[in-house]
Design an enzyme around this catalytic site. Structure first.
Site, PDB file in Angstrom:
ATOM      1  N   ASP A 115     -11.694 -11.074   1.786  1.00 31.50           N
ATOM      2  CA  ASP A 115     -12.618 -10.401   2.698  1.00 31.50           C
ATOM      3  C   ASP A 115     -12.031 -10.296   4.107  1.00 31.50           C
ATOM      4  O   ASP A 115     -12.375  -9.390   4.863  1.00 31.50           O
ATOM      5  CB  ASP A 115     -13.945 -11.165   2.783  1.00 31.50           C
ATOM      6  CG  ASP A 115     -14.679 -11.160   1.451  1.00 31.50           C
ATOM      7  OD1 ASP A 115     -14.803 -10.079   0.854  1.00 31.50           O
ATOM      8  OD2 ASP A 115     -15.120 -12.232   1.016  1.00 31.50           O
ATOM      9  N   LYS A 116     -11.183 -11.270   4.458  1.00 29.35           N
ATOM     10  CA  LYS A 116     -10.595 -11.320   5.792  1.00 29.35           C
ATOM     11  C   LYS A 116      -9.285 -12.088   5.727  1.00 29.35           C
ATOM     12  O   LYS A 116      -9.155 -13.040   4.947  1.00 29.35           O
ATOM     13  CB  LYS A 116     -11.560 -12.022   6.769  1.00 29.35           C
ATOM     14  CG  LYS A 116     -10.956 -12.334   8.138  1.00 29.35           C
ATOM     15  CD  LYS A 116     -11.894 -13.176   8.989  1.00 29.35           C
ATOM     16  CE  LYS A 116     -11.193 -13.600  10.274  1.00 29.35           C
ATOM     17  NZ  LYS A 116     -12.050 -14.423  11.143  1.00 29.35           N
ATOM     18  N   GLU A 122     -11.021 -22.761  21.791  1.00 26.14           N
ATOM     19  CA  GLU A 122     -11.843 -22.971  20.598  1.00 26.14           C
ATOM     20  C   GLU A 122     -11.905 -24.420  20.145  1.00 26.14           C
ATOM     21  O   GLU A 122     -10.890 -25.025  19.787  1.00 26.14           O
ATOM     22  CB  GLU A 122     -11.336 -22.100  19.445  1.00 26.14           C
ATOM     23  CG  GLU A 122     -12.192 -22.165  18.206  1.00 26.14           C
ATOM     24  CD  GLU A 122     -11.827 -21.106  17.180  1.00 26.14           C
ATOM     25  OE1 GLU A 122     -12.462 -21.085  16.111  1.00 26.14           O
ATOM     26  OE2 GLU A 122     -10.907 -20.301  17.434  1.00 26.14           O
ATOM     27  N   GLU A 178     -16.835 -10.158  10.783  1.00 26.29           N
ATOM     28  CA  GLU A 178     -15.733 -11.122  10.830  1.00 26.29           C
ATOM     29  C   GLU A 178     -16.258 -12.498  11.227  1.00 26.29           C
ATOM     30  O   GLU A 178     -15.874 -13.521  10.645  1.00 26.29           O
ATOM     31  CB  GLU A 178     -14.682 -10.645  11.838  1.00 26.29           C
ATOM     32  CG  GLU A 178     -13.503 -11.578  11.996  1.00 26.29           C
ATOM     33  CD  GLU A 178     -12.575 -11.166  13.128  1.00 26.29           C
ATOM     34  OE1 GLU A 178     -11.790 -12.024  13.577  1.00 26.29           O
ATOM     35  OE2 GLU A 178     -12.624  -9.998  13.562  1.00 26.29           O
ATOM     36  N   ALA A 226     -11.428 -18.515  10.718  1.00 25.50           N
ATOM     37  CA  ALA A 226     -10.983 -17.990  12.011  1.00 25.50           C
ATOM     38  C   ALA A 226      -9.475 -18.139  12.171  1.00 25.50           C
ATOM     39  O   ALA A 226      -8.858 -17.479  13.016  1.00 25.50           O
ATOM     40  CB  ALA A 226     -11.704 -18.716  13.146  1.00 25.50           C
ATOM     41  N   LYS A 231      -4.128 -11.741  23.970  1.00 24.94           N
ATOM     42  CA  LYS A 231      -4.130 -13.191  23.748  1.00 24.94           C
ATOM     43  C   LYS A 231      -2.827 -13.832  24.223  1.00 24.94           C
ATOM     44  O   LYS A 231      -2.831 -14.956  24.739  1.00 24.94           O
ATOM     45  CB  LYS A 231      -4.380 -13.488  22.269  1.00 24.94           C
ATOM     46  CG  LYS A 231      -5.803 -13.147  21.838  1.00 24.94           C
ATOM     47  CD  LYS A 231      -6.012 -13.285  20.343  1.00 24.94           C
ATOM     48  CE  LYS A 231      -7.463 -12.993  19.974  1.00 24.94           C
ATOM     49  NZ  LYS A 231      -7.709 -13.051  18.521  1.00 24.94           N
TER      50      LYS A 231
END
Length: 393
Positions: free
Chosen positions: A146-147, A197, A242, A305, A382
């Site tokens: 899916d990701k 994060e 996402e 992530a 980033k």
């Protein structure tokens, strides 16, 4: 262990001394270490298991350290993206906690210059990276996974060796609200970064996490454009999808080990100096009091992530498409004490420094409607965190 300002101001200003060991700053608890009692390179494959080999080994190391007079031993360092690879962990001879605001106020008004850059190289280059993204999108549109998170590097060669103490001063000054880290590496050099994060924080039986997934570039010169960028991100179907993949996976992973668990259904917006992020504040209470910050962090790592979803298929695609080994990039960095408390953050917005050679890292989450050019730009933004520290924005 309560966070207090344990350094004299003169000590705080000596960044060369701070960067002889492990340095970690957080709004919750910041610390620096001195010396090394023992290193632990054992892969953390089973560290999420409370009775697994790694946790048993860690308890033995902590007990031995206490017998040697280390009153409250802690484990510090970095864990790679691929948990089957050796860890970069150690138990220091001593450590001190301090207030991050005191460290930031001790920054010199004029920061030291870094050496001139002789060469910088994108790995892979633009054409290869955008083709990687296109291949990943085609695979995802075929239904599995899916990701996937794809990353790229920036290799920099400088005229003279880089002083990591001068570099971390700049990183802190330019990204005051991030989690900052300086990790000495066994082969020499250091891992340096400013992560936005939080993977896992644990105090007593309480834990929290704040995954980020979904990003948009900020507009620092226009408040209205900046707010509009954040609002667009919050209502982006692609980015919300996402992000949902990440939070759903983390809820499913944490639920069996939690007595209480709160995972909001709607994300919030947070900012760094360069980006808006979708974020979800997760809070919980463990079922088993033997849990520690490392067991929970390794239970989650790597989250979607960092790798994608489902993880096994995403990791397979990463190995197939990325032309390098991530090693410590995309891993986690932090600490855990002998009482089970600790904090681990995601190893992003970071780089490794080996003399005059610097390698920077950035990644982006790819889903079915990702655009290759947009993902190239996102990873570029980033990379700005570290590029700005070198004066290369």
């Amino acid at each position: 262990m309560v966070e207090t300002s344990t350094f004299e101001n003169a000590w705080l200003k000596d960044f060369s001394a701070l960067c002889r060991g492990f340095l970690f700053t957080s709004p919750w608890r910041s610390l620096v270490t001195q010396g090394c009692y023992t290193t632990i390179a054992t892969p953390v494959q089973d560290a999420a298991l409370l009775q697994g080999d790694f946790q048993q080994q860690l308890r033995q190391h902590f007990a031995a350290a206490k017998k040697q007079g280390i009153a409250n031993p802690i484990l510090v360092g970095a864990i790679p993206f691929d948990v089957s690879q050796p860890a970069a962990l150690f138990i220091p001879e001593s450590h001190r906690t301090f207030n991050r605001a005191d460290l930031q106020s001790a920054l010199p008004s004029s920061l030291s210059e870094l050496p001139q850059v002789r060469r910088r190289t994108a790995v892979p280059d633009h054409a290869v990276f955008t083709r990687m993204v296109a291949d990943a999108v085609a695979t995802i549109q075929g239904g599995d996974p899916d990701k996937v998170v794809l990353s790229r590097l920036m290799d920099i060669v400088t005229e003279h060796p880089v002083d990591t103490a001068a570099l971390i001063q700049r990183v802190i000054a330019q990204n005051p609200n991030s989690y900052h880290f300086h990790v000495p590496l066994a082969e020499g050099g250091a891992l340096v970064g400013a992560s936005p994060e939080l993977m896992l924080r644990k105090q007593g039986r309480d834990f929290s996490s704040c995954p980020l997934a979904g990003s948009a570039r900020r507009h620092p010169d226009s408040a209205s454009e900046d707010r509009a960028a954040g609002n667009t991100l919050m209502h982006s179907g692609k980015d919300r999808h996402e992000h949902q993949l990440v939070t759903d996976a983390m809820r499913a992973t944490l639920q069996p080990r939690s007595r209480l668990l709160s995972v909001p259904t709607v994300p919030s917006l947070i900012t760094t100096a360069t980006l808006w992020h979708l974020a979800t504040q997760i809070d919980g209470e463990v079922q088993d009091e033997r849990e520690n910050a490392l067991s929970l962090a390794c239970l989650l790592h790597p989250t979607p992530a960092l790798s994608g979803f489902p993880h096994a298929r995403a990791q397979q695609l990463i190995q197939q498409l990325e032309p390098f080994d991530r090693q410590l990039f995309g891993g986690i960095v932090g600490w855990c004490d002998s009482e089970g408390n600790g904090e681990w953050v995601v190893t992003i917005r970071c780089g490794t420094v080996h003399g005059a050679r610097v390698r920077l890292f950035a990644g982006a989450g790819i889903v079915a409607d990702s655009q290759p050019e947009s993902e190239w730009r996102e990873t570029g933004v980033k990379l700005d965190t570290m590029l700005r520290a070198f004066g290369l924005q």
